[in-house]
Every structure is written in structure tokens, then in C-alpha cells.
Design a protein around this motif. Structure first.
Motif, PDB file in Angstrom:
ATOM      1  N   GLN A  98       0.804  -1.217   0.000  1.00 52.45           N
ATOM      2  CA  GLN A  98       0.000   0.000   0.000  1.00 52.45           C
ATOM      3  C   GLN A  98       0.838   1.269   0.000  1.00 52.45           C
ATOM      4  O   GLN A  98       0.488   2.251  -0.663  1.00 52.45           O
ATOM      5  CB  GLN A  98      -0.930   0.020   1.221  1.00 52.45           C
ATOM      6  N   GLU A  99       1.938   1.274   0.721  1.00 53.07           N
ATOM      7  CA  GLU A  99       2.743   2.495   0.869  1.00 53.07           C
ATOM      8  C   GLU A  99       3.906   2.575  -0.118  1.00 53.07           C
ATOM      9  O   GLU A  99       4.695   3.518  -0.076  1.00 53.07           O
ATOM     10  CB  GLU A  99       3.271   2.601   2.307  1.00 53.07           C
ATOM     11  N   ALA A 100       4.005   1.599  -1.003  1.00 49.90           N
ATOM     12  CA  ALA A 100       5.077   1.619  -1.993  1.00 49.90           C
ATOM     13  C   ALA A 100       4.716   2.579  -3.134  1.00 49.90           C
ATOM     14  O   ALA A 100       3.547   2.871  -3.389  1.00 49.90           O
ATOM     15  CB  ALA A 100       5.302   0.216  -2.552  1.00 49.90           C
ATOM     16  N   TYR A 101       5.756   3.060  -3.822  1.00 47.37           N
ATOM     17  CA  TYR A 101       5.572   3.906  -4.998  1.00 47.37           C
ATOM     18  C   TYR A 101       5.798   3.072  -6.256  1.00 47.37           C
ATOM     19  O   TYR A 101       6.501   2.041  -6.211  1.00 47.37           O
ATOM     20  CB  TYR A 101       6.544   5.095  -4.959  1.00 47.37           C
ATOM     21  N   PRO A 102       5.220   3.478  -7.397  1.00 47.71           N
ATOM     22  CA  PRO A 102       5.366   2.682  -8.618  1.00 47.71           C
ATOM     23  C   PRO A 102       6.804   2.334  -8.974  1.00 47.71           C
ATOM     24  O   PRO A 102       7.069   1.223  -9.474  1.00 47.71           O
ATOM     25  CB  PRO A 102       4.728   3.583  -9.691  1.00 47.71           C
ATOM     26  N   ALA A 103       7.741   3.238  -8.729  1.00 46.94           N
ATOM     27  CA  ALA A 103       9.142   2.971  -9.059  1.00 46.94           C
ATOM     28  C   ALA A 103       9.719   1.808  -8.255  1.00 46.94           C
ATOM     29  O   ALA A 103      10.746   1.230  -8.644  1.00 46.94           O
ATOM     30  CB  ALA A 103       9.984   4.223  -8.834  1.00 46.94           C
ATOM     31  N   GLN A 104       9.083   1.476  -7.142  1.00 43.22           N
ATOM     32  CA  GLN A 104       9.555   0.378  -6.294  1.00 43.22           C
ATOM     33  C   GLN A 104       8.916  -0.962  -6.668  1.00 43.22           C
ATOM     34  O   GLN A 104       9.192  -1.970  -6.021  1.00 43.22           O
ATOM     35  CB  GLN A 104       9.238   0.709  -4.834  1.00 43.22           C
ATOM     36  N   LEU A 105       8.092  -0.978  -7.698  1.00 44.63           N
ATOM     37  CA  LEU A 105       7.359  -2.181  -8.069  1.00 44.63           C
ATOM     38  C   LEU A 105       7.885  -2.780  -9.370  1.00 44.63           C
ATOM     39  O   LEU A 105       8.432  -2.074 -10.218  1.00 44.63           O
ATOM     40  CB  LEU A 105       5.878  -1.856  -8.252  1.00 44.63           C
ATOM     41  N   SER A 106       7.693  -4.064  -9.517  1.00 46.69           N
ATOM     42  CA  SER A 106       7.996  -4.735 -10.791  1.00 46.69           C
ATOM     43  C   SER A 106       6.885  -4.436 -11.786  1.00 46.69           C
ATOM     44  O   SER A 106       5.817  -3.914 -11.435  1.00 46.69           O
ATOM     45  CB  SER A 106       8.102  -6.243 -10.574  1.00 46.69           C
ATOM     46  N   GLY A 107       7.117  -4.798 -13.054  1.00 45.55           N
ATOM     47  CA  GLY A 107       6.106  -4.582 -14.073  1.00 45.55           C
ATOM     48  C   GLY A 107       4.810  -5.311 -13.758  1.00 45.55           C
ATOM     49  O   GLY A 107       3.715  -4.765 -13.923  1.00 45.55           O
ATOM     50  N   GLY A 108       4.932  -6.538 -13.283  1.00 46.66           N
ATOM     51  CA  GLY A 108       3.742  -7.300 -12.940  1.00 46.66           C
ATOM     52  C   GLY A 108       2.977  -6.688 -11.778  1.00 46.66           C
ATOM     53  O   GLY A 108       1.741  -6.676 -11.767  1.00 46.66           O
ATOM     54  N   GLN A 109       3.707  -6.177 -10.793  1.00 47.06           N
ATOM     55  CA  GLN A 109       3.054  -5.532  -9.656  1.00 47.06           C
ATOM     56  C   GLN A 109       2.353  -4.245 -10.080  1.00 47.06           C
ATOM     57  O   GLN A 109       1.255  -3.932  -9.612  1.00 47.06           O
ATOM     58  CB  GLN A 109       4.079  -5.251  -8.556  1.00 47.06           C
ATOM     59  N   LYS A 110       2.984  -3.483 -10.985  1.00 49.03           N
ATOM     60  CA  LYS A 110       2.334  -2.263 -11.494  1.00 49.03           C
ATOM     61  C   LYS A 110       1.029  -2.605 -12.199  1.00 49.03           C
ATOM     62  O   LYS A 110       0.019  -1.908 -12.030  1.00 49.03           O
ATOM     63  CB  LYS A 110       3.276  -1.532 -12.451  1.00 49.03           C
ATOM     64  N   GLN A 111       1.039  -3.680 -12.989  1.00 52.26           N
ATOM     65  CA  GLN A 111      -0.187  -4.056 -13.673  1.00 52.26           C
ATOM     66  C   GLN A 111      -1.249  -4.511 -12.686  1.00 52.26           C
ATOM     67  O   GLN A 111      -2.451  -4.251 -12.886  1.00 52.26           O
ATOM     68  CB  GLN A 111       0.095  -5.148 -14.705  1.00 52.26           C
ATOM     69  N   ARG A 112      -0.851  -5.150 -11.606  1.00 54.86           N
ATOM     70  CA  ARG A 112      -1.812  -5.549 -10.572  1.00 54.86           C
ATOM     71  C   ARG A 112      -2.441  -4.327  -9.904  1.00 54.86           C
ATOM     72  O   ARG A 112      -3.637  -4.333  -9.583  1.00 54.86           O
ATOM     73  CB  ARG A 112      -1.130  -6.438  -9.533  1.00 54.86           C
ATOM     74  N   VAL A 113      -1.644  -3.291  -9.697  1.00 52.94           N
ATOM     75  CA  VAL A 113      -2.190  -2.048  -9.144  1.00 52.94           C
ATOM     76  C   VAL A 113      -3.211  -1.454 -10.115  1.00 52.94           C
ATOM     77  O   VAL A 113      -4.298  -1.015  -9.713  1.00 52.94           O
ATOM     78  CB  VAL A 113      -1.075  -1.026  -8.855  1.00 52.94           C
ATOM     79  N   ALA A 114      -2.857  -1.452 -11.397  1.00 56.16           N
ATOM     80  CA  ALA A 114      -3.770  -0.920 -12.412  1.00 56.16           C
ATOM     81  C   ALA A 114      -5.073  -1.723 -12.449  1.00 56.16           C
ATOM     82  O   ALA A 114      -6.165  -1.160 -12.616  1.00 56.16           O
ATOM     83  CB  ALA A 114      -3.093  -0.923 -13.773  1.00 56.16           C
ATOM     84  N   ILE A 115      -4.972  -3.025 -12.280  1.00 56.42           N
ATOM     85  CA  ILE A 115      -6.166  -3.870 -12.254  1.00 56.42           C
ATOM     86  C   ILE A 115      -6.998  -3.570 -11.013  1.00 56.42           C
ATOM     87  O   ILE A 115      -8.227  -3.438 -11.076  1.00 56.42           O
ATOM     88  CB  ILE A 115      -5.773  -5.361 -12.315  1.00 56.42           C
ATOM     89  N   ALA A 116      -6.329  -3.438  -9.863  1.00 56.69           N
ATOM     90  CA  ALA A 116      -7.045  -3.111  -8.628  1.00 56.69           C
ATOM     91  C   ALA A 116      -7.748  -1.760  -8.746  1.00 56.69           C
ATOM     92  O   ALA A 116      -8.883  -1.586  -8.278  1.00 56.69           O
ATOM     93  CB  ALA A 116      -6.076  -3.099  -7.446  1.00 56.69           C
ATOM     94  N   ARG A 117      -7.081  -0.794  -9.372  1.00 59.93           N
ATOM     95  CA  ARG A 117      -7.686   0.530  -9.573  1.00 59.93           C
ATOM     96  C   ARG A 117      -8.945   0.428 -10.425  1.00 59.93           C
ATOM     97  O   ARG A 117      -9.964   1.061 -10.131  1.00 59.93           O
ATOM     98  CB  ARG A 117      -6.673   1.466 -10.231  1.00 59.93           C
ATOM     99  N   ALA A 118      -8.880  -0.378 -11.484  1.00 58.85           N
ATOM    100  CA  ALA A 118     -10.056  -0.553 -12.336  1.00 58.85           C
ATOM    101  C   ALA A 118     -11.182  -1.267 -11.596  1.00 58.85           C
ATOM    102  O   ALA A 118     -12.353  -0.890 -11.692  1.00 58.85           O
ATOM    103  CB  ALA A 118      -9.669  -1.331 -13.595  1.00 58.85           C
ATOM    104  N   LEU A 119     -10.828  -2.277 -10.806  1.00 54.06           N
ATOM    105  CA  LEU A 119     -11.840  -3.040 -10.076  1.00 54.06           C
ATOM    106  C   LEU A 119     -12.481  -2.230  -8.957  1.00 54.06           C
ATOM    107  O   LEU A 119     -13.641  -2.475  -8.585  1.00 54.06           O
ATOM    108  CB  LEU A 119     -11.215  -4.311  -9.487  1.00 54.06           C
ATOM    109  N   ALA A 120     -11.749  -1.277  -8.407  1.00 61.10           N
ATOM    110  CA  ALA A 120     -12.247  -0.501  -7.277  1.00 61.10           C
ATOM    111  C   ALA A 120     -13.503   0.292  -7.632  1.00 61.10           C
ATOM    112  O   ALA A 120     -14.290   0.651  -6.752  1.00 61.10           O
ATOM    113  CB  ALA A 120     -11.158   0.436  -6.766  1.00 61.10           C
ATOM    114  N   HIS A 121     -13.695   0.572  -8.911  1.00 60.98           N
ATOM    115  CA  HIS A 121     -14.917   1.255  -9.339  1.00 60.98           C
ATOM    116  C   HIS A 121     -16.066   0.271  -9.517  1.00 60.98           C
ATOM    117  O   HIS A 121     -17.167   0.659  -9.902  1.00 60.98           O
ATOM    118  CB  HIS A 121     -14.652   2.010 -10.640  1.00 60.98           C
TER     119      HIS A 121
END
Length: 346
Positions: free
Chosen positions: A134-157
Motif C-alpha cells: 500500500q505504501e510503496a511507490y510505482p518505481a519500487q514495483l515490478s512490471g507485474g506488480q504495477k499491472q496488478r495495481v492498475a487492475i485493482a484501480r479498475a476493479l475498485a470502481h
């Protein structure tokens, strides 16, 4: 659920008009994963952007839940878009915001209360397996983790439809597998309809129920994934399906063998892929099968295998052997020498 009716899209440019889509019609049922595949420039990304009217079609109707989006006012369209999530190849995360903030802030902007927004962030980060980031920034994430965040953002709506535009094409093979497994989980557990754009047949094979093949702005073939794999009609579709089956037989070897017998392609679907049918042939008939190439792959819900086999023997016995194989559910075809599995996708 999603009905695209005679969609055309023309772009105006300095050198004149470009027709990106030509009379495209598709029907996506509620709860399924529908794939659209094509080589570069086929028009598939333009098509998916028309679904939520990021690109407004020049002609045609976009129906979602029997509501024509092309007739809505801006306010009504914005309301409808909240039920249509979208994920992209490029993630589109705010680099100066934490994972939590990347999901929380868009919710606040659409009027979700702070309490509910927080609950949704926690819920969907757990679903995508990133509750500890939760407290990590995108630069600290792998490509797969960034895509998971993007998926979570889409699902949150909490959308009814999720659009995926080449969401795995920037990821390595192992990460791609993990993201595809996540999309399957989302589809099955949340009953979200997914329209997926890709140039990778492996993606279609693994997660999709139905598929449409595009070329030059048109749908050239569509149907269930099983039907497309077992009986592709168009040359482009055959290239895509053949890309999963490595091991082409050299042309000169094929020509040499065909002077002594028959070379055929055997397709095994579902339970027929588990039966020792080919082994039984040599016992039942006076022919000698020799496997030249092939393998078995897994479609979304069942195995599918393809073998190139040389039958040495007289024509009558070979015909009986082929009839037997077809009677136990094996599809038999001649070898299509015009299609090669090493065709590259740009």
C-alpha cells in the motif's frame, strides 16, 4: 452484455482519411472472456477504445446492457463509463503517489465516500495480492506488480465490464502467466465480463471463451476458442493457431514421404486427447504410423493436441485407419504447407 453493431471508424489526417474499422459487429455475453486478436495495425486497439467511446465511432452502435452509448449525453456517458473498467499496456500510474493513493484518489474524484473508498482499496489490493504494498511507490514495483495495481484501480470502481488493451504484452512470460491467472480469478469470482485485446495466441488459448480475429480493420473470423483452434478457416487465423505448435516438418521430407504413404494432421480435443487411439491403429490395420511433430496444449477448459503423422501402408488400409480415428473423435486433415508456425508478430 456488449453488442457492437456495424462499427466503422475513419481518422482524418494530413494525407487524407484512414479507415481503421470497417463494419465490425461483435456480441459479448455476460460473464465471459472475449478475446480480439490481430497483427499490428489490424484495428483491435481502436475497436476496444470505441467500446467506452474514448474513440467515437464514425458509424454504428455501441450497446452495453441494451443501452446505446453513442446516444448518451456527456453526463450520462460519464455515468455509464463508471461501470466499464480499463487496463492498458502502460499501467498509467501516478509516479508521485503511493499504491494506496493510486487507487483511492480516482474513487474520491468520482464521489465515493472516504470510508467506502478505503474499504475498496483494501479489498481489491487483497484480491490482486498486493495488500502489503500500500505504501510503496510505482518505481519500487515490478512490471507485474504495477499491472496488478492498475487492475485493482479498475476493479475498485466495481465495473460490470473490464476492457484489457494488450495488458500483458510488456511483461515477461512468467509474469504474463500470473496476470492471466488473475484475470481468470476476477472473471470467475466477481463475474466481470472481460473484453481482451491481444496479439498473442497464447493469451486467447489460456483465458478466452470466444475470439474474433481482425485484419485490416475487419473481423475475418470469430467463434468459440475451441472451434477456432480445431477448424480455422482464414490463413491469418491458421497462422495464429499454428504459432502454438512448434516443429514444422521440412518441405523436402514431406514431399519424400508423400510418395510412400499419407501425411496428415491429427487434432485431439477434450477426452479424445487422452485416448491411445494412434497406438490402436497399428494393431487394428496394416499401416505404420510415424509421428513427425506435434504436442498437446491446454485451452481454457480442456486439452487440445495436434500431431503431424505419416501413415505408411496401402490406400485402403490407410482409409480404414483414418475412418477409425474420426470415429473416436480425432479430426484428420491434410497438412497445410502454406502455414508456418514461425510467423512473427510485430
Amino acid at each position: 452484455m456488449i453488442q457492437l453493431e456495424h462499427i466503422s471508424k475513419v481518422f482524418d489526417g494530413k494525407k487524407g482519411q484512414t479507415q481503421a474499422l470497417k463494419n465490425v459487429s461483435l456480441s459479448v455475453q455476460k460473464g465471459e472472456i472475449f478475446g480480439v486478436i490481430g497483427y499490428s495495425g489490424a484495428g483491435k486497439s481502436t475497436l476496444v477504445r470505441c467500446v467506452n467511446l474514448l474513440e467515437r465511432p464514425t458509424e454504428g452502435r455501441i450497446m452495453i446492457n441494451d443501452r446505446d452509448l453513442t446516444t448518451l449525453s456527456n453526463a450520462q456517458l460519464n455515468e455509464s463509463r463508471r461501470k466499464i473498467g480499463m487496463i492498458f499496456q502502460g499501467f498509467n500510474l501516478l509516479s508521485t503517489a503511493t499504491v494506496y493513493q493510486n487507487i483511492f484518489l480516482p474513487l474520491k474524484l468520482t464521489g465515493v465516500s472516504k470510508k467506502e473508498a478505503n474499504e475498496r482499496v483494501v479489498k481489491y489490493l487483497r484480491i490482486v495480492g498486493l495488500e502489503d504494498k500500500q505504501e510503496a511507490y510505482p518505481a519500487q514495483l515490478s512490471g507485474g506488480q504495477k499491472q496488478r495495481v492498475a487492475i485493482a484501480r479498475a476493479l475498485a470502481h466495481e465495473p460490470e465490464v473490464l476492457l484489457s488493451d494488450e495488458a500483458t504484452s510488456a511483461l515477461d512470460p512468467d509474469t504474463t502467466e500470473a496476470i492471466l491467472d488473475l484475470l481468470l480469478k476476477i472473471n470467475r469470482e466477481l463475474n466481470i465480463t472481460i473484453l481482451l485485446i491481444t496479439h498473442e495466441m497464447h493469451v486467447i488459448q489460456k483465458v478466452c471463451d470466444h475470439v474474433a480475429v481482425m485484419e485490416n480493420g475487419e473481423v475475418i473470423e470469430s467463434g468459440s476458442v475451441l472451434d477456432i483452434f480445431t477448424d480455422p478457416q482464414h490463413t491469418t487465423t491458421k497462422r495464429f493457431t499454428s504459432s502454438l505448435f512448434k516443429g514444422d516438418v521440412p518441405q523436402d521430407l514431406l514431399e519424400s514421404l508423400e510418395q510412400r504413404g499419407s501425411v496428415v494432421t491429427l487434432s485431439f480435443v477434450g477426452n479424445s486427447s487422452e485416448e491411445p487411439a494412434l497406438a490402436a491403429v497399428s494393431k487394428k490395420f496394416d499401416v505404420y504410423p510415424n509421428i513427425l511433430s506435434g504436442n498437446i496444449t491446454q485451452l481454457k477448459d480442456q486439452p487440445f493436441g495436434r500431431l503431424v503423422v505419416f501413415f505408411e501402408g496401402n490406400n485402403d488400409e490407410t482409409t480404414l485407419a483414418i475412418n477409425y480415428l474420426e470415429s473416436v473423435g480425432v479430426k484428420v486433415e491434410g497438412v497445410d504447407k502454406s502455414v508456418r508456425s514461425d510467423y512473427r508478430v510485430s
